[in-house]
Enzyme design. Structure first.
Site, PDB file in Angstrom:
ATOM      1  N   LYS A 116       0.427  -1.151  -0.047  1.00  0.00           N
ATOM      2  CA  LYS A 116      -0.031   0.107   0.130  1.00  0.00           C
ATOM      3  C   LYS A 116       1.091   1.403  -0.320  1.00  0.00           C
ATOM      4  O   LYS A 116       0.679   2.527  -0.903  1.00  0.00           O
ATOM      5  CB  LYS A 116      -1.181  -0.127   0.980  1.00  0.00           C
ATOM      6  CG  LYS A 116      -1.841   0.794   1.422  1.00  0.00           C
ATOM      7  CD  LYS A 116      -3.121   0.439   0.716  1.00  0.00           C
ATOM      8  CE  LYS A 116      -4.146   1.177  -0.259  1.00  0.00           C
ATOM      9  NZ  LYS A 116      -5.141   0.516  -0.562  1.00  0.00           N
ATOM     10  N   LYS A 203      -4.184 -14.533 -13.521  1.00  0.00           N
ATOM     11  CA  LYS A 203      -4.540 -15.327 -12.198  1.00  0.00           C
ATOM     12  C   LYS A 203      -5.735 -14.833 -12.260  1.00  0.00           C
ATOM     13  O   LYS A 203      -6.145 -13.475 -12.424  1.00  0.00           O
ATOM     14  CB  LYS A 203      -3.625 -15.132 -10.973  1.00  0.00           C
ATOM     15  CG  LYS A 203      -4.373 -15.427  -9.736  1.00  0.00           C
ATOM     16  CD  LYS A 203      -3.190 -14.667  -9.025  1.00  0.00           C
ATOM     17  CE  LYS A 203      -4.181 -15.466  -7.367  1.00  0.00           C
ATOM     18  NZ  LYS A 203      -4.624 -14.195  -6.756  1.00  0.00           N
ATOM     19  N   LYS A 206     -10.907 -11.338  -8.158  1.00  0.00           N
ATOM     20  CA  LYS A 206     -11.530 -10.148  -8.377  1.00  0.00           C
ATOM     21  C   LYS A 206     -10.847  -8.737  -8.900  1.00  0.00           C
ATOM     22  O   LYS A 206     -11.403  -8.129  -9.584  1.00  0.00           O
ATOM     23  CB  LYS A 206     -12.213 -10.728  -7.005  1.00  0.00           C
ATOM     24  CG  LYS A 206     -11.669  -9.747  -6.383  1.00  0.00           C
ATOM     25  CD  LYS A 206     -12.328  -9.923  -4.649  1.00  0.00           C
ATOM     26  CE  LYS A 206     -11.771  -9.546  -3.866  1.00  0.00           C
ATOM     27  NZ  LYS A 206     -10.826 -11.139  -2.949  1.00  0.00           N
TER      28      LYS A 206
HETATM   29  P1  ADP Z   1      -9.057 -12.478  -5.951  1.00  0.00           P
HETATM   30  O1  ADP Z   1      -7.512 -12.783  -5.664  1.00  0.00           O
HETATM   31  O2  ADP Z   1      -9.937 -13.014  -6.056  1.00  0.00           O
HETATM   32  O3  ADP Z   1      -8.833 -11.645  -4.795  1.00  0.00           O
HETATM   33  P2  ADP Z   1      -8.613 -13.873  -2.613  1.00  0.00           P
HETATM   34  O4  ADP Z   1      -7.406 -13.512  -2.520  1.00  0.00           O
HETATM   35  O5  ADP Z   1      -9.628 -13.223  -1.823  1.00  0.00           O
HETATM   36  O6  ADP Z   1      -8.938 -13.626  -4.273  1.00  0.00           O
HETATM   37  O7  ADP Z   1      -8.219 -15.168  -1.992  1.00  0.00           O
HETATM   38  C1  ADP Z   1      -8.394 -15.957  -1.865  1.00  0.00           C
HETATM   39  C2  ADP Z   1      -8.589 -17.346  -1.038  1.00  0.00           C
HETATM   40  O8  ADP Z   1      -8.699 -17.879  -2.687  1.00  0.00           O
HETATM   41  C3  ADP Z   1      -6.679 -17.193  -1.110  1.00  0.00           C
HETATM   42  O9  ADP Z   1      -6.618 -18.671  -0.533  1.00  0.00           O
HETATM   43  C4  ADP Z   1      -5.816 -17.682  -2.300  1.00  0.00           C
HETATM   44  O10 ADP Z   1      -4.956 -18.009  -2.282  1.00  0.00           O
HETATM   45  C5  ADP Z   1      -7.407 -18.421  -2.959  1.00  0.00           C
HETATM   46  N1  ADP Z   1      -7.235 -18.299  -4.807  1.00  0.00           N
HETATM   47  C6  ADP Z   1      -7.868 -16.890  -5.529  1.00  0.00           C
HETATM   48  N2  ADP Z   1      -7.142 -16.570  -6.830  1.00  0.00           N
HETATM   49  C7  ADP Z   1      -6.588 -18.010  -6.718  1.00  0.00           C
HETATM   50  C8  ADP Z   1      -6.878 -18.285  -8.471  1.00  0.00           C
HETATM   51  N3  ADP Z   1      -6.938 -17.965  -9.533  1.00  0.00           N
HETATM   52  N4  ADP Z   1      -5.928 -20.478  -8.433  1.00  0.00           N
HETATM   53  C9  ADP Z   1      -5.753 -20.234  -7.329  1.00  0.00           C
HETATM   54  N5  ADP Z   1      -5.892 -20.328  -5.973  1.00  0.00           N
HETATM   55  C10 ADP Z   1      -6.752 -18.359  -5.991  1.00  0.00           C
END
Ligand code: ADP
Ligand code: TRP
Length: 333
Positions: A116, A203, A206
């Site tokens: 940040k 990847k 969101k």
């Molecule tokens: P985002 O990247 O959508 O914000 P989060 O950071 O909230 O997702 O991730 C929540 C969980 O899901 C974490 O444990 C993260 O490692 C897993 N995760 C998120 N996106 C992926 C992905 N593309 N492939 C594998 N695991 C993922």
């Protein structure tokens, strides 16, 4: 009697769960619940979400969506302790206490905080612009989540390893002042957990707007699958499975024999249109049942409230007992 290993993890309700979350985090966590040697504690980290979501209605809705997702995918609240972090008010007490044995310098080194600050670099801004204390204290709250329940292991993604190391540091710091009180937790990071690609090949996240939400309806699912980017190899020509978004997603949902057949089909020159059809089929086969349950649960929020309340009722006595020990040691009782 051998004591069960306590396995804890938290899920932040900061977005509608997508296929990447399912394959990367939810499915492996649900697999662990099948192990009789483990006691699993899975909670919704709504307090942690507060540092980024400043809209009550939105947080409430996302909390229901995340709870319904886990339940619909098979989390069994009679096998796992399933609760909402904010219901365990002892966590907030413990967070303050742990904060008082945590060096500020430790938190200065936290990746999320540093990221940040980096955003402000080179701009005419204070380095802490946009940093609230919820973000800065994030690792202390997370240490409280883990330590209060004397957890042995914490399944997390790579991005959270530092947080678990900090939880250990904080536990050690407390134990040094007050005597052996908290267990030191271990992170479990599944070996190179596949990074599930999104529609555009980056990847799935969101933050990139490239997700396949888990429980969109069938038509919408089909549309998203059709939107997945492919290279321009024409039909009938052999295709590589490495770096193929379609193949990677297919593998995550199909049985091993099906994956083998698909690998052969790629070599034989299957057309991408055909692969997309097959991918939609295996995804929909897995998700159709949970999708129905998910929507039923969201239509019946009292049911979710009740399950989370029951979870909190089971977790609170454990929390209270541990807080008594802590307060006794530090001189508050
Ligand atoms: P985002 O990247 O959508 O914000 P989060 O950071 O909230 O997702 O991730 C929540 C969980 O899901 C974490 O444990 C993260 O490692 C897993 N995760 C998120 N996106 C992926 C992905 N593309 N492939 C594998 N695991 C993922
Ligand atoms: N930080 C985790 C995430 O990025 C969520 C979380 C909060 C958590 N408290 C936890 C994970 C305790 C494991 C243990 O989503």
């Amino acid at each position: 009697m051998t004591l069960k290993r306590k396995t804890i993890t938290g899920v932040k309700p900061t977005g509608t769960p997508h296929v990447g979350n399912y394959i990367g985090a939810i499915k492996p966590a649900l697999d662990l619940t099948k192990d009789d040697d483990r006691q699993t504690l899975y909670f919704i980290a709504d307090l942690h979400a507060l540092n980024s979501i400043h809209n009550g209605k939105e947080l409430k809705q996302l909390t229901y969506e995340v709870a319904a997702t886990w339940l619909a995918l098979g989390l069994d609240p009679s096998r796992s302790l399933f609760y909402k972090q904010s219901d365990i008010t002892e966590l907030v007490e413990l967070q303050w206490i742990l904060g008082s044995v945590t060096n500020k310098g430790l938190l200065n080194r936290a990746h999320a905080y540093k990221a940040k600050m980096d955003e402000n670099k080179g701009k005419d801004l204070d380095e802490d612009t946009g940093v609230n204390m919820g973000l800065f204290n994030y690792p202390v709250m997370m240490a409280a989540d883990i330590l209060l329940f004397q957890s042995d292991e914490v399944p997390v993604g790579k991005d959270n390893i530092q947080h678990i190391e900090m939880a250990r540091d904080i536990a050690q710091s407390f134990n040094r002042y007050y005597g052996d009180t908290f267990k030191l937790p271990d992170a479990i990071v599944s070996k190179e957990t596949a990074v599930i690609p999104g529609l555009d090949g980056r990847k799935m996240s969101k933050s990139y707007g490239n997700t396949i939400p888990l429980f969109i309806d069938e038509k919408e699912l089909e549309k998203r699958v059709k939107r997945i980017v492919t290279d321009s190899t024409p039909p009938n020509e052999p295709k590589a499975t490495e770096d193929s978004i379609l193949f990677s997603l297919y593998q995550s949902f199909a049985a091993p024999e099906e994956t083998e057949q698909m690998q052969q089909a790629f070599a034989d020159g299957i057309g991408y249109g055909e692969v997309k059809k097959e991918l939609f089929n295996v995804m929909n086969r897995t998700l159709a049942g949970p999708r129905k349950t998910y929507h039923e649960l969201l239509e019946n929020k009292q049911k979710i409230d009740q399950l989370l309340r029951e979870g909190a009722e089971k977790a609170k006595p454990i929390a209270r007992r541990q807080m008594e020990i802590v307060k006794e040691r530090i001189g508050l009782l």
